[in-house]
Design a protein around this motif. Structure first.
Motif, short mmCIF file in Angstrom:
data_model
loop_
_atom_site.label_atom_id
_atom_site.label_comp_id
_atom_site.label_asym_id
_atom_site.label_seq_id
_atom_site.Cartn_x
_atom_site.Cartn_y
_atom_site.Cartn_z
N ASN A 60 32.95 41.07 32.93
CA ASN A 60 33.61 42.01 33.85
C ASN A 60 35.00 42.44 33.37
O ASN A 60 35.51 43.47 33.83
N VAL A 61 35.64 41.68 32.48
CA VAL A 61 36.94 42.09 31.95
C VAL A 61 36.80 42.66 30.53
O VAL A 61 37.79 43.06 29.92
N VAL A 87 40.03 30.25 34.34
CA VAL A 87 39.47 30.95 35.50
C VAL A 87 38.88 29.94 36.48
O VAL A 87 37.91 29.25 36.18
N GLY A 88 39.50 29.86 37.65
CA GLY A 88 39.00 29.00 38.71
C GLY A 88 38.48 29.83 39.86
O GLY A 88 38.50 31.06 39.82
N THR A 89 38.01 29.16 40.89
CA THR A 89 37.49 29.88 42.05
C THR A 89 38.60 30.43 42.94
O THR A 89 38.42 31.44 43.60
N ILE A 91 43.69 31.91 38.80
CA ILE A 91 43.51 32.12 37.37
C ILE A 91 44.82 31.72 36.71
O ILE A 91 45.86 32.36 36.94
N GLY A 92 44.78 30.65 35.94
CA GLY A 92 45.96 30.24 35.19
C GLY A 92 46.07 31.10 33.95
O GLY A 92 45.07 31.47 33.35
N THR A 93 47.30 31.46 33.59
CA THR A 93 47.52 32.29 32.41
C THR A 93 48.52 31.62 31.48
O THR A 93 49.37 30.85 31.90
N ALA A 94 48.39 31.95 30.20
CA ALA A 94 49.32 31.48 29.17
C ALA A 94 49.35 32.53 28.07
O ALA A 94 48.41 33.32 27.93
N ARG A 144 43.50 34.32 43.28
CA ARG A 144 42.33 35.21 43.32
C ARG A 144 42.15 35.81 44.70
O ARG A 144 42.27 35.15 45.71
N THR A 145 41.83 37.11 44.68
CA THR A 145 41.49 37.83 45.90
C THR A 145 40.18 38.55 45.61
O THR A 145 39.18 37.94 45.37
N LYS A 146 40.25 39.87 45.58
CA LYS A 146 39.07 40.65 45.18
C LYS A 146 39.13 40.86 43.67
O LYS A 146 40.21 41.01 43.09
N PHE A 147 37.97 40.89 43.03
CA PHE A 147 37.93 40.92 41.57
C PHE A 147 38.72 42.09 41.00
O PHE A 147 39.47 41.94 40.03
N GLN A 148 38.57 43.29 41.55
CA GLN A 148 39.26 44.46 41.00
C GLN A 148 40.78 44.29 41.05
O GLN A 148 41.49 44.70 40.13
N LYS A 149 41.27 43.67 42.09
CA LYS A 149 42.72 43.42 42.20
C LYS A 149 43.14 42.37 41.16
O LYS A 149 44.17 42.53 40.50
N ASP A 150 42.35 41.33 41.01
CA ASP A 150 42.64 40.30 40.00
C ASP A 150 42.66 40.91 38.60
O ASP A 150 43.55 40.65 37.80
N LYS A 151 41.67 41.74 38.33
CA LYS A 151 41.56 42.39 37.02
C LYS A 151 42.75 43.31 36.78
O LYS A 151 43.30 43.35 35.67
N ALA A 152 43.18 44.03 37.79
CA ALA A 152 44.34 44.92 37.66
C ALA A 152 45.60 44.11 37.36
O ALA A 152 46.44 44.53 36.54
#
Length: 153
Positions: free
Chosen positions: A96-97, A24-26, A29-32, A49-57
């Motif tokens: 938050n997740v 998780v960066g500013t 978000i790198g994923t593996a 990253r944009t808005k948190f809710q969009k990132d979480k979705a």
């Protein structure tokens, strides 16, 4: 459930299963992902990253497609192991997740980016290519460290 204890995390996943690693960066978000037997981790999708809710979705969508059973999030501690402002931000991200209803393991990521960048330099990757790959490769590095510890410990 959020923990830094690998035994507690493993107990929450008695049948194993695929895991997602997050760096998780500013800005990104790198994923593996790893296989269900916790043998190897591979870089996946970079989330801008944009808005948190969009990132979480977006994270939830990826988790659903990959049938993920747990989340490993890189925890950026200082070199002496103490918390930093980024550590606190990452802990808040994990909280938050948490409602994704998967166990979360916070895993020490102190040397992940340095190690990955060194590997990319050795492979003669350009700066632009390193910038494009580093977050997902760091997520894979973090996840690999966690699954190695889980499988052998």
């Amino acid at each position: 459930m959020i923990t830094t204890d690998k035994a507690v995390f493993a107990a929450a996943l008695p049948a194993g299963g695929r895991l997602i690693g997050l760096d998780v960066g500013t800005k990104t978000i790198g994923t593996a992902f790893c296989d269900a037997g916790w043998s190897f981790a591979s870089p996946a999708t970079l989330i801008r990253r944009t808005k948190f809710q969009k990132d979480k979705a977006e994270i939830a969508s990826v988790i659903g497609k990959q049938v993920v059973r747990g989340i490993v999030i890189g925890l950026p501690l200082s070199l002496d192991g103490s918390d930093t402002p980024r550590t606190q931000s990452t802990r808040a991200f994990a909280r938050n997740v948490e409602d994704l209803a998967l166990p979360i393991l916070l895993w020490d990521e102190r040397w992940s980016t340095v190690a990955v960048e060194r590997t990319l330099i050795e492979q003669d990757a350009s700066r632009a290519k390193r910038a494009e790959l580093i977050d997902n490769m760091a997520a894979a590095w973090i996840l690999q460290g966690a699954i190695d510890a889980l499988a052998h410990g």
